[in-house]
Design a protein around this motif. Sequence first.
Motif, short mmCIF file in Angstrom:
data_model
loop_
_atom_site.label_atom_id
_atom_site.label_comp_id
_atom_site.label_asym_id
_atom_site.label_seq_id
_atom_site.Cartn_x
_atom_site.Cartn_y
_atom_site.Cartn_z
N VAL A 138 32.08 39.61 39.59
CA VAL A 138 30.14 39.25 39.71
C VAL A 138 30.03 37.98 39.33
CG1 VAL A 138 31.20 40.60 37.51
CG2 VAL A 138 28.99 40.52 38.57
N PHE A 139 29.36 37.86 39.57
CA PHE A 139 28.49 36.41 38.94
C PHE A 139 27.08 37.13 38.18
CE2 PHE A 139 25.06 33.69 40.22
CZ PHE A 139 25.44 32.44 38.72
N ILE A 140 27.28 36.33 37.21
CA ILE A 140 26.22 36.29 36.67
C ILE A 140 25.71 35.23 35.99
CG2 ILE A 140 25.70 37.57 34.32
CD1 ILE A 140 27.81 39.56 34.21
N GLY A 141 24.17 34.66 35.99
CA GLY A 141 23.65 33.34 36.15
C GLY A 141 22.65 33.08 34.84
N CYS A 172 29.28 24.44 32.11
CA CYS A 172 28.96 25.63 30.63
C CYS A 172 28.84 24.44 28.99
CB CYS A 172 30.68 25.38 30.26
SG CYS A 172 31.81 23.80 30.57
N GLY A 173 28.98 22.72 29.99
CA GLY A 173 28.21 22.30 28.52
C GLY A 173 29.60 22.29 27.62
N LYS A 174 28.93 22.66 26.00
CA LYS A 174 29.35 22.72 24.77
C LYS A 174 29.95 24.28 24.93
CE LYS A 174 27.03 20.55 22.69
NZ LYS A 174 27.01 18.92 20.75
N SER A 175 30.16 25.28 26.49
CA SER A 175 30.56 26.39 26.40
C SER A 175 30.27 27.30 25.03
CB SER A 175 32.43 26.32 25.29
OG SER A 175 32.53 27.25 25.74
N HIS A 176 28.41 27.19 25.89
CA HIS A 176 27.79 28.32 24.56
C HIS A 176 28.35 29.57 25.20
CE1 HIS A 176 26.02 24.47 23.68
NE2 HIS A 176 25.53 24.16 24.89
N ILE A 177 28.70 29.85 26.27
CA ILE A 177 28.53 32.02 26.71
C ILE A 177 30.36 31.90 25.53
CG2 ILE A 177 29.48 33.09 28.36
CD1 ILE A 177 27.65 31.23 30.15
N GLU A 201 39.94 30.54 47.29
CA GLU A 201 38.95 31.32 47.55
C GLU A 201 39.53 32.11 46.83
OE1 GLU A 201 37.41 32.70 52.00
OE2 GLU A 201 36.78 30.62 52.01
N ASN A 202 38.67 33.65 46.52
CA ASN A 202 39.19 34.68 46.45
C ASN A 202 40.35 34.12 44.58
OD1 ASN A 202 37.76 36.01 47.96
ND2 ASN A 202 39.81 35.99 49.03
N THR A 203 39.59 33.74 43.82
CA THR A 203 40.59 32.86 42.35
C THR A 203 39.54 34.43 41.54
OG1 THR A 203 40.67 31.18 43.53
CG2 THR A 203 41.20 30.89 40.87
N PHE A 204 38.68 34.11 41.13
CA PHE A 204 37.90 34.76 39.84
C PHE A 204 37.88 36.08 40.58
CE2 PHE A 204 37.98 29.91 40.07
CZ PHE A 204 38.84 30.21 39.01
N ASP A 205 37.54 36.17 39.00
CA ASP A 205 37.25 38.29 38.29
C ASP A 205 35.86 38.37 38.39
OD1 ASP A 205 39.62 40.01 39.17
OD2 ASP A 205 40.12 38.04 37.77
N LEU A 206 35.51 36.96 37.83
CA LEU A 206 33.73 36.70 37.09
C LEU A 206 33.75 35.02 37.35
CD1 LEU A 206 31.55 37.39 34.93
CD2 LEU A 206 33.13 37.06 32.90
N VAL A 207 32.39 34.76 37.44
CA VAL A 207 32.07 33.91 37.57
C VAL A 207 30.73 33.47 36.91
CG1 VAL A 207 30.85 31.65 38.70
CG2 VAL A 207 32.42 32.96 39.97
N LEU A 208 30.24 32.56 35.49
CA LEU A 208 29.18 32.79 34.79
C LEU A 208 28.47 31.45 35.05
CD1 LEU A 208 31.54 33.57 31.77
CD2 LEU A 208 29.77 35.18 33.08
N SER A 209 27.24 31.46 34.58
CA SER A 209 26.49 29.81 34.60
C SER A 209 25.55 30.51 34.18
CB SER A 209 25.71 29.63 36.12
OG SER A 209 25.66 28.07 36.31
N SER A 210 25.12 28.64 32.12
CA SER A 210 24.17 29.14 31.88
C SER A 210 23.06 28.04 31.75
CB SER A 210 24.75 29.77 30.41
OG SER A 210 23.28 30.24 29.54
N LEU A 211 22.15 28.39 32.01
CA LEU A 211 21.13 26.64 31.80
C LEU A 211 21.66 25.88 32.82
CD1 LEU A 211 19.73 27.25 28.70
CD2 LEU A 211 19.30 28.13 30.83
#
Length: 338
Positions: free
Chosen positions: A173-176, A82-87, A133-143
């Motif tokens: 869903v994974f959005i990266g 996440c860095g400094k939480s830019h999303i 396993e099977n913990t999150f509804d959404l996974v994000l990743s940016s840069l």
Amino acid sequence: MSVSVKSLRSLRCLWRGWRGLSSQGGAINVFDRSMKRSQKQWASSLLDSDKYDYLRDEVGSRLADRVYDVSRTFPLALDVGCGKSHIAEHLNKDIVERLFLTDISDSSLRNRKKCEIPTQCVLADEEFLPFKENTFDLVLSSLSLHWINDLPGAFRQPVFVIQIHQVLKPDGVFIGAMVGGETLYELRCSLQLAELEREGGFAPHISPYTAVTDLGNLLGQAGFNMLTVDIDEVQVHYPGMLEVMSDLQGMGESNCAWNRKSLLHRDTILAAAAIYKEMYGNEDGSVPATFQILYMIGWKPHESQAKPAKRGSANVSFADLSKIGTLQTHHQKTNEKS
């Protein structure tokens, strides 16, 4: 026995090359992860570190837009690297109710941006996600994915992407977003030409990036379906090449590949700066730096998801596409008569 400086440099390059070819769990070890941690720690601890956040903030905003395009609320989400939480600063509680933030740098987590979503920070290497396993509804990743060791090639098992698939719930869903292969081509070409001229050869100074053609393979091998991949381009203008390199260092984006060259000669840098301005410079004296951003969306399979139609089940031929205007007119006249 005497050993020349040139020989020591050759031995150092051979050592780095060997480390780059070593493997962990079938993934080629391209990047020095401890060095990347040190780079991010140093960058995030700068007093003026916020002035280097412009690229991450922009990409984080564009990735958040893609989250809003998914018309649902996510009770629990994860931001990897996440860095400094830019999303998170671009999201709200109506979309994400609770968010876990993970990063390799504790300094980045301490200096994270404020957001209205309840968050929990976890210090963890992106290559080893410490979740069930099977913990999150959404996974994000940016840069951050372009520094993962098992991503540069698509012909191996993508261990990290498989981990993301595992921690997602079914129908999650994974959005990266990650930088693509054309990123910083101006800087790469200028340094290579300058080294060829001044030193008779060149070494890699820019990290190897994943090509857009590999992303679908990476996500598909990991078990994702309903894949979406699109390309964006962000171009930033700087006074010169030295400012480009300075900002990359301030972002924590310096090269950390094992086979990197540890020293750039002053003459080579000056020659590269002149080549950069001559080949790519703008009329106002500035120079552009291009960042190719690859966005990806993949869903973990679930029985409720739409299934593609069976092969051969279509009732309209592609050969009829050229006659679509005639068919529409005929259909309209039939309806009028009715």
